[in-house]
Design a protein around this motif. Structure first.
Motif, PDB file in Angstrom:
ATOM      1  N   SER A   1      -5.121   5.753  -0.741  1.00  0.00           N
ATOM      2  CA  SER A   1      -4.078   4.885  -0.184  1.00  0.00           C
ATOM      3  C   SER A   1      -3.698   5.325   1.223  1.00  0.00           C
ATOM      4  O   SER A   1      -3.421   4.488   2.092  1.00  0.00           O
TER       5      SER A   1
ATOM      6  N   GLU B   1       0.835  -1.200   0.000  1.00  0.00           N
ATOM      7  CA  GLU B   1       0.000   0.000   0.000  1.00  0.00           C
ATOM      8  C   GLU B   1       0.873   1.255   0.000  1.00  0.00           C
ATOM      9  O   GLU B   1       0.565   2.239  -0.669  1.00  0.00           O
TER      10      GLU B   1
ATOM     11  N   PHE C   1       1.030   4.285  -2.698  1.00  0.00           N
ATOM     12  CA  PHE C   1       0.903   5.675  -2.272  1.00  0.00           C
ATOM     13  C   PHE C   1       2.053   6.514  -2.814  1.00  0.00           C
ATOM     14  O   PHE C   1       1.835   7.598  -3.354  1.00  0.00           O
TER      15      PHE C   1
END
Length: 58
Positions: free
Chosen positions: A37, A11, A15
């Protein structure tokens, strides 16, 4: 806990990519994805905190 760390890492990579696209190219859609995100990261970090506290009590 290892699975959780892998989710956090994936994640965060998403991002970083989207945030960089927004900053460098002014890509508004990437900014939206980066904000999404960041919310997911927040939830994952809270899960990590709970798991970490549970492990430290053992």
């Amino acid at each position: 806990m290892k699975e959780l760390l892998e989710k956090i890492s994936a994640e965060y990579e998403a991002f970083q990519k989207d945030a960089a696209l927004q900053v460098e190219n002014g890509n508004k859609a990437a900014g939206t994805r980066a904000r999404k995100s960041s919310l997911s990261l927040e939830k994952l970090m809270k899960e990590f905190r709970k798991a970490s506290l549970e492990d430290s009590k053992k």
